[in-house]
Write an enzyme that holds these catalytic residues in place. Sequence first.
Site, PDB file in Angstrom:
ATOM      1  N   ARG A   1     -25.002  -1.916   8.431  1.00 57.78           N
ATOM      2  CA  ARG A   1     -24.644  -3.276   8.042  1.00 57.78           C
ATOM      3  C   ARG A   1     -24.956  -4.293   9.148  1.00 57.78           C
ATOM      4  NH1 ARG A   1     -20.178  -3.287   4.136  1.00 57.78           N
ATOM      5  NH2 ARG A   1     -19.025  -4.776   5.391  1.00 57.78           N
TER       6      ARG A   1
ATOM      7  N   GLU B   1     -18.987  -5.643  11.216  1.00 59.93           N
ATOM      8  CA  GLU B   1     -19.917  -4.893  12.061  1.00 59.93           C
ATOM      9  C   GLU B   1     -20.942  -5.798  12.739  1.00 59.93           C
ATOM     10  OE1 GLU B   1     -18.232  -2.144   9.003  1.00 59.93           O
ATOM     11  OE2 GLU B   1     -19.231  -4.101   8.887  1.00 59.93           O
TER      12      GLU B   1
ATOM     13  N   LYS C   1       0.845  -1.187   0.000  1.00 61.99           N
ATOM     14  CA  LYS C   1       0.000   0.000   0.000  1.00 61.99           C
ATOM     15  C   LYS C   1       0.888   1.246   0.000  1.00 61.99           C
ATOM     16  CE  LYS C   1      -3.991   2.057   2.298  1.00 61.99           C
ATOM     17  NZ  LYS C   1      -5.001   1.936   3.392  1.00 61.99           N
TER      18      LYS C   1
END
Length: 589
Positions: free
Chosen positions: A364, A336, A248
């Site tokens: 969610r 979640e 990244k």
Amino acid sequence: MADTFLNSINDPADLRKLSPEQLPQLAEELRRFIIDIVSAKEGHLGASLGVTELTIALHYVFNTPDDLLVWDVGHQAYGHKLLTGRRDKFDTNRQLDGISGFPKRSESEYDTFGTGHSSTSISAALGMAIASKLKGETEKNHIAVIGDASIASGMAFEGLNHAGVTDANLLVILNDNAIGIDPSVGALKNYLTQVKEGTNPRDNNMIKSLNFDYSGPIDGHDLPVLLKELESLKHKKGPRFLHIITTKGKGLKQAEEDQVKYHAPGKFDRLTGELLAIADDNLPPKYQDVFGLTLVELAQQNEKIIGITPAMPSGSSMKFMMEAFPDRAFDVGIAEQHAVTLAAGMATQGMIVYCNIYSTFLQRAYDQLIHDVALQNLPVIFCLDRAGLVGEDGATHHGVFDIAYLRCIPNLTVYAPLNESELRNILYTAQLGLEHPIAIRYPRGRGESTDWQKPFGKIEIGKANLLKGGTKVAILSTGTIGNNVTKALEQSDNASLFSHYDFGFIKPLDIQLLHEIFNQHEEVITIEDGCISGGFGSSICAFAAKQGYSLKIRVLGVPDTFIEQGTVAQLQHLCGIDVKSLKDIFSAY
């Protein structure tokens, strides 16, 4: 070096005119273009830099847009946007009336699926693949690019589980860089690390066990290797899985070394990569820091306090508790649903659980909120960061639905603090033995005062407060948008006409005070930084109808439409709830 190649590419067909030997230079140009724009205009940086070679290789090998490509999460898609006709618009990225920071179906035929939330790509691409088969389009490819943090989510595994028993023409590409916004966590992350290091036996491959044709891991920055592997996979059928290893922030030293900060670094020097200093001395604190620092204070006094966040320790400032009490603070990854039910399980055993989830992401876990927490009346404390309009992340991230979807749930208390002092005090009050679950919603950004770390005070549940008296019109606000009301009244010549009440508690409402308000005023205005449909104003209208009041009620808030990207100030103005708009409304009386 002039952008010889990038400037000539208006769609992937132009890209495919280049020779494979020219693609590494294109990768350099693509990275430099992203760095130049994001350094000045801000946005998500590290994720797209990390998939530059993969982006080029996918559009080079596959026949997009006929072959369908889904990015998960859409933070990775800047290079994709640049290669698919949006180079000249990229400087409008995440701005009002500009292009979205995420893939968006209405923006381009190359954006096959909107992916502002994570872990949806496998299910979506599988749906596309099954549909293509039913239509007889047997040669079409369907590619899901998913990060290693996103694939740890339950929904991603649901997609893998289904795909493995189909003959769908699906290619899942795992972009494994060991980090989402914060470092990836959990047993799956450890498994992938073993695969990368060669310490896990290849015959113990969980992806193969799910009936995928697994290949990799390969270097995701090696274009010749990528091209060869993708070309081979292109001609195979059924569920396939390619594991690539990337870094990244690749191509910018600072972004590689500090991947958390350079996920979305703000403005920085495009040549050196150094962040531009922001003078924040003597500024009010960020609401997330009020939460994080207050939680540490409370945890020092009460050993039963637990902190939980799904993959947002930095964004929510749960990192402070994770550092102070690592055994009592948990990052559960992008999960979640698990976070909510984990909190419920802890609450059954007498723990005091602060479950910190962005408002948009609690959507969610709605079933878990109702079934596992509220139905069982477990006193979990939900701290909903980024409530209201959040700005440049746009429609996928605004926390504008929470009031509407929370206030209909039995047993659940809903509270929105006016300022950081009230946030601090409700966090304190919530651990004093509440009998019901509570959701505390607060915005992204800074508070109102630097003088907020005062001795704790208990807040009376269900009590609203008069902030300013007036003669004719009662303004009822909830949450921090009430500060806009105060400022607008301070600038109004006819402020004496208006009373202003702060309804921190959206549920339960202060019924006694509402009767007084409706009996003492000629008109009522409600103001919220959430959706009008089903929101706080709706609850006031329902009260008036039930009690037989005939006063005019004017409801202000977010209209019944998805609000796109822009600054918070711009979006509040669009919704008519910024200071100027409110002043204009008040001046008309």
